[in-house]
Structures are given as structure tokens and as C-alpha cells.
Design a protein around this motif. Sequence first.
Motif, PDB file in Angstrom:
ATOM      1  N   PRO A  67       0.823  -1.207   0.000  1.00 44.13           N
ATOM      2  CA  PRO A  67       0.000   0.000   0.000  1.00 44.13           C
ATOM      3  C   PRO A  67       0.859   1.260   0.000  1.00 44.13           C
ATOM      4  O   PRO A  67       1.847   1.326   0.734  1.00 44.13           O
ATOM      5  N   PRO A  68       0.512   2.261  -0.817  1.00 45.87           N
ATOM      6  CA  PRO A  68       1.311   3.479  -0.892  1.00 45.87           C
ATOM      7  C   PRO A  68       1.460   4.192   0.449  1.00 45.87           C
ATOM      8  O   PRO A  68       2.501   4.790   0.704  1.00 45.87           O
ATOM      9  N   LEU A  69       0.442   4.103   1.301  1.00 44.45           N
ATOM     10  CA  LEU A  69       0.545   4.809   2.580  1.00 44.45           C
ATOM     11  C   LEU A  69       1.615   4.166   3.472  1.00 44.45           C
ATOM     12  O   LEU A  69       2.331   4.851   4.201  1.00 44.45           O
TER      13      LEU A  69
ATOM     14  N   LEU B 165      -5.996   3.248   4.095  1.00 40.62           N
ATOM     15  CA  LEU B 165      -6.411   4.652   4.196  1.00 40.62           C
ATOM     16  C   LEU B 165      -7.372   4.867   5.353  1.00 40.62           C
ATOM     17  O   LEU B 165      -7.516   5.977   5.854  1.00 40.62           O
ATOM     18  N   ALA B 166      -8.036   3.786   5.785  1.00 40.71           N
ATOM     19  CA  ALA B 166      -8.971   3.913   6.905  1.00 40.71           C
ATOM     20  C   ALA B 166      -8.240   4.306   8.186  1.00 40.71           C
ATOM     21  O   ALA B 166      -8.862   4.808   9.132  1.00 40.71           O
ATOM     22  N   SER B 167      -6.924   4.081   8.233  1.00 45.46           N
ATOM     23  CA  SER B 167      -6.170   4.474   9.430  1.00 45.46           C
ATOM     24  C   SER B 167      -6.200   5.986   9.622  1.00 45.46           C
ATOM     25  O   SER B 167      -6.047   6.481  10.729  1.00 45.46           O
ATOM     26  N   VAL B 168      -6.409   6.721   8.526  1.00 45.77           N
ATOM     27  CA  VAL B 168      -6.425   8.177   8.614  1.00 45.77           C
ATOM     28  C   VAL B 168      -7.618   8.664   9.450  1.00 45.77           C
ATOM     29  O   VAL B 168      -7.537   9.677  10.129  1.00 45.77           O
ATOM     30  N   VAL B 169      -8.742   7.933   9.413  1.00 48.62           N
ATOM     31  CA  VAL B 169      -9.874   8.302  10.259  1.00 48.62           C
ATOM     32  C   VAL B 169      -9.906   7.418  11.514  1.00 48.62           C
ATOM     33  O   VAL B 169     -10.961   7.237  12.126  1.00 48.62           O
TER      34      VAL B 169
END
Lengths: 224, 221
Positions: A67-69, B165-169
Motif C-alpha cells: 500500500p502506498p501509505l 487509508l482507513a487508518s487516517v480516520v
Amino acid sequence: MYRWDFAPIWANSDLLLAGLGNTLVLTAVALAGGLPVGLALALARLSGSRLLAAPAGLVIEVFRTTPPLVQLFWFYFGLPIILKVEMTPYLAAALTFTIQSGAFFAEIFRAGIVSVDKGQSEAARAIGMSKAQTMRRIILPQAVKRMFPAMMERSIELMKTTTLVATVSYADLLYQANELAQKTFRPLEVFTAAALLYFLIITLVSMLGARVERRMAQSGEMAR
Amino acid sequence: MTYRWDFTPLLDNWQALAMGAVGTLRLFAVCLVLGLGFGLVVALARRSRWRVARWVSIGFIEFFRNTPVLVQILWFYFALPMLVPVEITPFTAAILGISLNSAAYSAEIYRAGIQSIEPGQWEAARAIGMSGLQTLRRIVLPQALRRVLPALTNRGIEIFKMTTLASVVAYIELLHQGRLIASLNFNPLEVYSVIGALFFLFLYPLVRATYALERRLARSD
């Protein structure tokens, strides 16, 4: 019923535009770095030498599959520990997205190079061109044309992925929107405006890309 | 002086990581089903006889493909609660963002698959008395789905990557847990290397399998 009020966003539109500017800068830098990195990786993978092909293949597969993140966090928080240097959000973002888009571009270059008929490189070699000359003068010019749609799509993906840098507080459009939402208590208007800005820019870029694509297809027919 | 890697804090916190892995898998499963399922509905709406359905479908696809998924997740998390009087949890926001984004992408995959079936097959099915819906279900979709299976698998892999990306919230998944461990033990290098490796080990076999599937379908076509 919620009452929309875009006035605070208008008043702070310079913040959002500065963020948009940073988004575009980062995308341009990653693109400018990613294309040569991608070409180098593709050539290494196709070189026939295992010493070159194996590490290139590893870089390509790792950066395409993780994953890019996670990559961004690794470069921002992890890499400075090995290198013992200070890492800025901009540097981490530029590094991550250059290598990552390079890995994706590499596979596009490879597919394009492989798609050029083998007889052409044989013919070029037969008239005395070196391997490098054949690649530069015969194969790549034809391959680039075929690769253009995939390159365009990848570049747009790249621009969308740059939003992740907001998490390491690089002041891109999304980061600025988040700041503004907290400052104005107007998350609905701010995030809607940010989404619309992204939508406009990306739609514009893909329309431009489609136009260039049509042009290229036409000139290709005339040449033939 | 080289850095001494130390993985013991990670091993000590394996339970936190396992909890994160469960969160990742749960989010992935929901988004996979909703994203790929709703994508088919959108694709069918796009070829509907009703103009309104076609327009709505095209607008949906264009909007969700041309905005970043992280913006979508944050919109659902911070902006949507202003409009609707319900609480949006990080889990809900992540599901909405990732599923709708994936639906827009997969709708285009389904469309390409359906369009790739020769018009003669539709005509033949209609000629032997099948209705449009029957033709779609019994003749066109089974073949179309087979052709787009590699593209759908790729979409599934993308969905798996997107769950981070869910880690961002602050949804509890692998990356969120990793961040927590790194901030408590000051070991980001080990943490993010291990998390990256976990994703790679899980996804790479799927990537290889998709390549193999592509080659097999290309041969049999």
C-alpha cells in the motif's frame, strides 16, 4: 435542514489554491523522476542479465504490491533512522512517489517495448545499429506512442495518490482543506470544495490526454 | 555504526497487530462485496433504456473515478454528518469511500466485459425467445464475467491496499496498529518494514495468480 455557507471558504480560497499548487508541484516532481526511473527499471528487467533483472524486478513488484501509505510512512519515519538524516515531508513524499510511480511506469515501458515486433530490432541490428541505438531510434519511439494511454492513466492515479502526503503534513490541497475545515467549522463546504477542485483538475487533465491520444492516432495513420 | 534492528517490541505486541489484521480483513471483505456488487448495478444502469438512469450512472462513475479516494473517505467522515443526522463511525466512512470508489472502477470493468460479447449472441438469444434480462443473465453475463475476472481480481487487490487509508480516520486496522506500536516503542523502521512485508506476502501470491489466470484465459479465448 443544513444551511450551506461558502463565504468562509471564499475568504480563505488562497489557502486552498496554495495547497493545489503544492499538489501539482509534487505530482510534477514525481512524474519527472518516475519516468526515467521507470525506463531504467524496465531496461534492467529486460536486459537479460540476472544481476540487473532480479533487483529491478524486486523493486517493481514490492512497490506495486504494497500500500502506498505504508511506503510513505516507511520513507518518512523509517528511512531517516538508517540514513541518519533529517527527513522533510516533501522529501519523503517526492522519494516515495518517484520510486512508486517508477515501478508502475516500468511495467508500462516493458509492455510497450515488448509489443514492438521482434523483426524490427533484428533488422536494425542487421544494418549495423548497436543495441542501445536500436532501442533509442527504433523501438522506443514506437513504444512510447502505444504506451501513452496507460501513462496518462497512471499519471492521473499518481495525482490522486499524492493526497496521502496530507498524513505526513505536507501542505497539499487535502491538508489545507483539513486545516481550513477545523478553522472554519465548515467541513461540509470545505471538503466538498476540495473534492470539486480535484474533480475539475483531473477531468481537465484526462480530457487533454484523450485529445493528445486522438492526435497521435491520426498522425500514426498518416505515417503509414 | 549501523542501526541495530530490533523486532522484539513487535513480537511482544503481536496481539495488537493481530487485532489490526482482523480489522483490515473485515474492512476488505465488506468493501469487496459492496464495491464489486454495486459496480455491476451501476454498469447495468449505464446501459439502461432510461436516460435518467444512464446519466446518474455516468455522473457517479466520473465523479468517483476523478476524485481521490482519501478525499472521499474524509468527506464521508467529516462532511456527511453535517447533512444527515446519523453518527458516521470510522468504519462506516471507510466502507462508503472505498466501496463507492471501487464500484465506479468496477462498473467500467463490467461494461467492457459486456461490450466484448458479440451482438450476434444477443440477437440469437432473442430469436429463440429469451427476454432481455434472461439473455443478460444466462448468455452474456457468464461469458463477460469470465473475461473480466483478471481485471476484477486486480480491483480486489487494489481494495486490499486501500484499506490502509482507513487508518487516517482512526479505524483500527494493521497500519493504525503499527503506528501505535511505533509511537510507543520508537521503532518505526521495524514496524513499517514488517507491515509492508505482511502486505506483500499476502498480496503477491494473489498477483501471481492473476497473471496465471490472465494467461490461461488468453489461451482459451
